[in-house]
Write a protein that holds these residues in place. Structure first.
Motif, short mmCIF file in Angstrom:
data_model
loop_
_atom_site.label_atom_id
_atom_site.label_comp_id
_atom_site.label_asym_id
_atom_site.label_seq_id
_atom_site.Cartn_x
_atom_site.Cartn_y
_atom_site.Cartn_z
N TYR A 92 26.04 130.04 22.82
CA TYR A 92 26.97 128.98 23.08
C TYR A 92 26.94 127.83 22.24
O TYR A 92 27.79 126.92 22.09
CB TYR A 92 26.97 128.45 24.65
CG TYR A 92 25.56 127.97 25.03
CD1 TYR A 92 25.22 126.76 24.80
CD2 TYR A 92 24.82 128.68 25.83
CE1 TYR A 92 24.08 126.40 25.12
CE2 TYR A 92 23.46 128.29 26.34
CZ TYR A 92 23.18 127.06 25.89
OH TYR A 92 21.91 126.44 26.30
N MET A 93 25.66 127.60 21.57
CA MET A 93 25.54 126.61 20.58
C MET A 93 26.19 126.85 19.38
O MET A 93 27.07 125.90 18.80
CB MET A 93 23.93 126.55 20.10
CG MET A 93 23.30 125.28 19.83
SD MET A 93 23.21 124.10 21.42
CE MET A 93 21.61 124.61 21.60
N PRO A 128 18.53 123.36 12.22
CA PRO A 128 17.88 122.39 13.06
C PRO A 128 17.47 122.40 14.44
O PRO A 128 16.20 122.05 14.70
CB PRO A 128 19.20 121.02 13.06
CG PRO A 128 20.14 121.40 12.16
CD PRO A 128 19.80 122.75 12.07
N ALA A 129 18.08 123.12 15.11
CA ALA A 129 17.59 123.67 16.29
C ALA A 129 16.60 124.29 16.48
O ALA A 129 15.66 124.28 17.31
CB ALA A 129 18.90 124.28 17.18
N ARG A 176 13.27 120.25 23.26
CA ARG A 176 14.66 120.44 23.04
C ARG A 176 15.51 120.87 23.79
O ARG A 176 16.67 120.70 24.20
CB ARG A 176 14.55 121.22 21.47
CG ARG A 176 13.83 120.50 20.37
CD ARG A 176 14.81 120.68 19.19
NE ARG A 176 14.47 119.71 18.30
CZ ARG A 176 14.81 119.58 17.24
NH1 ARG A 176 15.49 120.46 16.51
NH2 ARG A 176 14.08 118.72 16.27
N PHE A 177 14.98 122.27 24.23
CA PHE A 177 16.20 122.68 25.18
C PHE A 177 15.73 122.41 26.68
O PHE A 177 16.28 123.18 27.47
CB PHE A 177 16.15 124.39 24.91
CG PHE A 177 16.46 124.63 23.54
CD1 PHE A 177 17.89 124.15 23.10
CD2 PHE A 177 15.68 125.06 22.62
CE1 PHE A 177 18.11 124.50 21.82
CE2 PHE A 177 16.10 125.15 21.12
CZ PHE A 177 17.41 124.89 21.08
N ASN A 190 27.96 122.39 26.49
CA ASN A 190 26.69 123.05 25.48
C ASN A 190 26.62 121.86 24.44
O ASN A 190 26.93 122.13 23.15
CB ASN A 190 27.29 124.30 24.88
CG ASN A 190 28.84 124.26 24.36
OD1 ASN A 190 29.28 123.11 24.53
ND2 ASN A 190 29.28 125.13 23.90
N PRO A 191 26.26 120.74 24.84
CA PRO A 191 25.67 119.81 23.63
C PRO A 191 24.74 120.30 22.81
O PRO A 191 24.00 121.29 23.21
CB PRO A 191 25.39 118.71 24.57
CG PRO A 191 24.81 119.06 26.02
CD PRO A 191 25.80 120.35 26.15
N PHE A 192 24.80 119.85 21.54
CA PHE A 192 23.74 120.29 20.59
C PHE A 192 22.36 119.41 20.80
O PHE A 192 22.52 118.40 21.70
CB PHE A 192 24.01 119.76 19.25
CG PHE A 192 25.59 120.56 18.47
CD1 PHE A 192 25.77 121.77 18.79
CD2 PHE A 192 26.37 119.64 17.99
CE1 PHE A 192 26.83 122.45 18.39
CE2 PHE A 192 27.68 120.38 17.65
CZ PHE A 192 27.91 121.57 17.81
N PRO A 193 21.49 119.96 20.58
CA PRO A 193 20.16 119.15 20.89
C PRO A 193 19.90 117.97 19.69
O PRO A 193 19.02 118.02 18.97
CB PRO A 193 19.03 120.42 20.57
CG PRO A 193 19.44 121.45 19.93
CD PRO A 193 21.22 121.37 19.98
N LYS A 194 20.87 117.38 19.88
CA LYS A 194 20.98 116.04 18.81
C LYS A 194 21.18 114.80 19.94
O LYS A 194 21.72 114.97 21.11
CB LYS A 194 22.26 116.25 17.85
CG LYS A 194 21.96 117.38 17.02
CD LYS A 194 23.32 117.36 16.19
CE LYS A 194 23.49 118.71 15.48
NZ LYS A 194 22.73 118.54 14.13
N LEU A 237 21.16 116.26 25.79
CA LEU A 237 20.58 116.92 26.67
C LEU A 237 20.18 116.27 27.89
O LEU A 237 19.69 116.84 28.91
CB LEU A 237 19.85 118.05 26.04
CG LEU A 237 20.30 119.18 25.07
CD1 LEU A 237 19.22 119.90 24.50
CD2 LEU A 237 21.10 120.11 25.95
#
Lengths: 353, 260
Positions: free
Chosen positions: A231-232, A253-254, A348-349, B104-108, B155
């Motif tokens: 989904y990212m 980056p992720a 991060r997640f 679904n935001p980016f990890p930013k 997030l």
């Protein structure tokens, strides 16, 4: 009441009768035993390596012991016929000589363990390891990461199914074969190409070593990339990003913590790898930053000298000290890769990764 | 179906003509022709697996990402057939944005999330980016809540805020159409109400297509409703009419809760 054919208790009785299930019991204990044994073996190796290096730090007791076993050399001296007699003589001299492995001696810039005045300077070996490791990782990391990106995002399915096992197969390749290939082919090719003086040098060793490092970095990076939820990537594509933009600005980056871990593991592998560097780097303990000079790495030193060293000698202890350093270094790298990176990923997640 | 819809005074922004879609040999969409008017909310309803999400994803060609998908027929955005030969899918997706079921935001950071779209389009000037970020967050009704801390990770926001951040992110590339795939299904009633309110405001400037499982939601937010069943468009009409006087028996059964 007629007794049931199967007289296993039912209902409440079955619940209250605690049964022993021998197969499960056995399986559980075998697994426990095996894992305990492997853990214990690691600990024992750990202790052994440090114990053998330890006499360096209390030289006086060690000397008496060293004299007793001084004659008891082991290994054979077929590898280098001319050096063997000199070594034999030197080690006998050593045993009686005054403590040669002082801190000053160890921090020296010359590695001449077999001579009438042995010098155990570890710096050229450390520099050698550092140089070869850096060269190999600088070559391997970008290649491995890009191949991983390619196989997980751009390659069509059929190509992915060929590429992935091929790269991973490389990790099972005997390092002696890679070393031989480097020694015979890569060295000549590069010398013709770059025209440097010494045929075997840090650069050739680094390139050969990168062949062993690529599959490690690739495999771990590939795992990190496929852990990025789809989904990212969809979110990015739905915003009108191209596949490359998505790969570079979202996926990479992720996956950074995972790629970081991959590179650390690659460094660990390169640092500890022995056979390839032993065969392809020329093995001269020089203090030079020139990548086209021969080098001698820590691991290659152990590989080359351990079989010919006098058991219990200072030289022997120093080799184990080198082993301890290698061990601690790779252990630290793996620990960082494991704990630090996992914590980062979790953060991060939000714990979902 | 098409003829029954009164889209008087509004031109169609999105329309499909005899759209068929196959996953391998399985047909997921069957001959769908529909006009979705500009600056209106069109809801797609129907039981699970009826093809409404597939239909939505065919409107900005997100289905291209799945292997073995075959599409026949046409989808028009404005007057361009997006399944035509010389279509740039990347450009299409800039114009037809999408909001997903799972936020679904980016990890930013919040800022980087919203600035992502403009940045990949080459906007580099900080002042311009700042403006876009603020405008998008305001339009997504999130500015008041996050303006103090744009550096915070996207997030770290609540579920409803995350979804609005995703809407802001989609708005930042200045799309013409917003496709929403059950955007509120994972949210609590208060966050849902906020999203619905937001849709009402957004349709001033955008054409919205929303997939929803929730018939009350469809009735509340949409101007037009399409009822899908087994890959077919059963009925399409103004929302009011479809919910009060459905013409098809299946539609009536579905909206009265007799199946689905």
């Amino acid at each position: 009441m007629k007794p049931r054919k199967n007289d296993a208790p039912t209902g409440r009785a079955a619940l209250l009768r605690k049964r022993v299930r021998p197969v499960e019991f056995l399986a559980e204990y075998i697994i426990k035993a095996v894992s305990f044994v492997s853990f214990a073996v690691i600990i024992l190796i750990f202790i052994f390596v440090f114990r053998e290096a330890a006499p360096l730090f209390y030289q006086s007791e060690h000397h008496a012991a060293a004299e007793e076993v001084a004659q008891e050399t082991y290994g054979d001296d077929s590898a280098d016929q001319s050096a063997a007699p000199a070594k034999e003589k030197a080690s006998v001299d050593n045993a009686g000589a005054e403590s040669p492995a002082t801190f000053q001696n160890l921090a020296g810039t010359e590695w001449q363990p077999v001579s009438s005045k042995p010098k155990f300077g570890l710096l050229p070996l450390m520099l050698g390891s550092f140089k070869v490791t850096m060269i190999s990782v600088l070559i391997a990391a970008p290649i491995a990461v890009f191949v991983a990106l390619f196989t997980s995002f751009f390659a069509p399915k059929w190509l992915q199914q060929i590429l992935k096992p091929t790269v991973e197969f490389l990790s099972g390749f005997p390092s002696v074969v890679i070393g031989f290939f480097a020694l015979v082919e890569i060295a000549t090719l590069f010398q013709n190409l770059f025209g440097y003086e010494y045929r075997l040098n840090a650069f050739v060793g680094g390139v050969a070593l990168s062949l062993a490092v690529i599959p490690i970095i690739y495999t771990v990076t590939d795992d990190a990339l496929s852990a990025i939820p789809s989904y990212m990537t969809e979110a990015s594509l739905a915003l009108g990003a191209t596949r490359w933009q998505t790969a570079l600005f979202v996926v990479l980056p992720a996956a950074t913590p995972g790629i970081f871990a991959a590179v650390l593991l690659g460094i660990g592998r390169a640092f500890g790898e022995t056979m390839i560097v032993l065969m392809a780097t020329g093995n001269a303990a020089l203090m030079s930053l020139d990548i086209f000079q021969p080098v001698r790495t820590m691991s290659a030193t152990i590989g080359a000298e351990m079989a010919e060293v006098v058991f219990g000698d200072t030289h022997y202890n120093v080799l184990f000290l080198i082993g301890s350093i290698l061990f601690l270094f790779t252990f630290a790298l793996n620990a960082v890769a494991e704990f630090y990176v996992r914590a980062r990923l979790m953060k991060r997640f939000g714990g979902s990764a | 179906m098409l003829s029954t819809v009164t889209t008087a005074g509004v031109r169609p922004k999105l329309s499909t003509k005899n759209l068929n879609l196959f996953y391998g040999s399985k047909q997921a969409l069957n001959d769908i022709s529909v006009n979705m008017p500009e600056h209106r909310v069109t809801a797609l309803i129907g039981p699970s697996g009826c093809g409404k999400s597939t239909f939505l994803r065919s409107l900005n060609r997100m289905n291209d990402l799945i292997a073995n998908v075959k599409v026949t027929g046409s989808v028009f955005v404005g007057d361009v057939d997006i399944y035509g030969e010389r279509i740039d899918v990347v450009e299409l997706r800039k114009r037809v944005g999408m909001i997903f079921q799972k936020s679904n935001p980016f990890p930013k950071s919040i800022y980087d999330n919203v600035a992502y779209g403009p940045r990949i389009n080459g906007v580099r000037v900080k002042r311009v980016l700042d403006e876009i970020v603020e405008r998008s967050l305001r339009r997504a009704a999130l500015w008041e809540e996050v303006s103090g801390d744009l550096k915070k990770s996207g997030l770290a926001l609540s579920g409803g805020q995350q979804q609005r951040l995703c809407i802001a992110r989609a708005l930042a590339v200045d799309p013409e159409v917003l496709l929403m795939d059950e955007p509120a299904s994972a949210l609590d009633p208060i966050a849902t109400a906020k999203i619905e309110e937001l849709m009402y405001e957004l349709k001033e400037n955008y054409t919205i297509v929303i997939v929803t499982h929730n018939m009350q939601q469809a009735a509340r937010v949409s101007d037009y409703t399409a009822f899908f069943y087994m890959g077919k468009l059963i009925e399409y009409d103004e929302t009011k009419r479809l919910f009060t006087t459905p013409k098809q028996k299946q539609t009536e059964e579905y909206i009265t809760g007799r199946f689905g």
